[in-house]
Enzyme design. Structure first.
Site, PDB file in Angstrom:
ATOM      1  N   HIS A 131       0.886  -1.172   0.092  1.00  0.00           N
ATOM      2  CA  HIS A 131      -0.030  -0.077   0.000  1.00  0.00           C
ATOM      3  C   HIS A 131       0.976   1.331   0.044  1.00  0.00           C
ATOM      4  O   HIS A 131       0.223   2.319  -0.393  1.00  0.00           O
ATOM      5  CB  HIS A 131      -1.051   0.024   1.175  1.00  0.00           C
ATOM      6  CG  HIS A 131      -0.199   0.282   2.684  1.00  0.00           C
ATOM      7  ND1 HIS A 131      -0.017  -0.887   3.428  1.00  0.00           N
ATOM      8  CD2 HIS A 131       0.128   1.300   3.178  1.00  0.00           C
ATOM      9  CE1 HIS A 131       0.305  -0.544   4.703  1.00  0.00           C
ATOM     10  NE2 HIS A 131       0.628   0.997   4.490  1.00  0.00           N
ATOM     11  N   ASP A 145      -2.599  -6.757  -0.037  1.00  0.00           N
ATOM     12  CA  ASP A 145      -1.626  -5.757   0.466  1.00  0.00           C
ATOM     13  C   ASP A 145      -0.160  -6.549   0.623  1.00  0.00           C
ATOM     14  O   ASP A 145       0.513  -6.272   1.732  1.00  0.00           O
ATOM     15  CB  ASP A 145      -2.103  -5.018   1.780  1.00  0.00           C
ATOM     16  CG  ASP A 145      -1.403  -3.760   1.967  1.00  0.00           C
ATOM     17  OD1 ASP A 145      -0.637  -3.322   1.081  1.00  0.00           O
ATOM     18  OD2 ASP A 145      -1.300  -3.114   3.002  1.00  0.00           O
ATOM     19  N   SER A 175       5.648   0.300   7.885  1.00  0.00           N
ATOM     20  CA  SER A 175       4.817  -0.703   7.250  1.00  0.00           C
ATOM     21  C   SER A 175       5.740  -1.706   6.344  1.00  0.00           C
ATOM     22  O   SER A 175       6.756  -1.174   5.668  1.00  0.00           O
ATOM     23  CB  SER A 175       3.907   0.060   6.196  1.00  0.00           C
ATOM     24  OG  SER A 175       3.000   0.671   6.702  1.00  0.00           O
TER      25      SER A 175
END
Length: 233
Positions: free
Chosen positions: A65, A95, A178
């Site tokens: 993402h 994702d 992330s």
């Protein structure tokens, strides 16, 4: 209590954590853009995320993402050096992205994958990643605060995403984290740090590593991924 000392786990694990940069070549007329100079060439940086090695031959896993587009240039930064990488597997819905360092015969320090089905509330964990595009390989610790969490988020690429089955932790997860590993008290990766809840304190969420193990198994055995669903839509 950690099975090994926390210092030992961090020292070993951090070697397998990398940064992914999403780039395009700089045009002569472009100014006032963030430029990276790599091997004498100028690139415009469009995005970046944390990631980690899952094989010694340079296979890397991360979230998708925060990586802007699949049609751009990917560079992996590890040990202060940049490496060319290509997409090995991409699942926008769930994702997840797998990248492979190109044409390089070198052994990389991959992280051992654990079993996310055995997690219990209160298990101690460590999160590693590049925070805010400034603090490289930041380490935070905490516990498993919840299991099978559901959350909805907005993304640049895919619009609204709904996540189910996530691991909740109070280990600090910030922008830039992330794609980095969430590690248990044995030094095994049990999740991929994915997002944090804005407006709340210490609510971070990670994709369970067993989904990634299924992807890696299918790619090795079949050369493709056979029907996998994380419950994201």
């Amino acid at each position: 209590m950690f099975k090994k000392t926390i210092e030992q786990i961090i020292e070993k694990s951090i070697k397998g954590v990398v940064s992914i940069f999403v780039l395009r070549e700089k045009q002569d007329f472009e100014e006032n853009k963030e430029v990276l100079l790599i091997d004498g060439k100028e690139y415009i940086k469009l995005g970046n995320s944390s990631a980690f090695f899952v094989s010694k031959d340079g296979l890397i896993i991360s979230n998708y993402h925060s990586l802007i587009s699949k049609d751009l240039i990917y560079k992996i930064q590890w040990e202060k050096k940049f490496y060319d990488a290509s997409i090995k597997y991409l699942d926008e819905q769930n994702d997840i992205i797998l990248l492979k360092i190109k044409k390089l015969k070198q052994s990389f320090p991959c992280l051992k994958l654990g079993d996310s089905s055995k997690l219990k509330l209160g298990n101690q964990v460590i999160a590693i990643g590049d925070v805010l595009d400034e603090f490289e390989k930041t380490v935070s610790t905490g516990i498993i605060s919840g299991l099978s969490r559901y959350i909805k988020m907005e993304t640049v690429l895919q619009g609204s995403l709904e996540y189910k089955g996530l691991i909740q932790t109070d280990a600090a997860i910030n922008p830039g984290n992330s794609g980095g590993p969430l590690i248990n008290d044995k030094g095994e990766v049990i999740g991929i740090n994915t997002l944090s809840v804005q407006g709340a304190e210490n609510i971070g969420l990670a994709i369970p590593i067993n989904y990634i193990k299924k992807i890696l198994f299918d790619l090795k055995k079949y050369g493709k991924v056979e029907n996998i669903s994380l419950g994201i839509k």
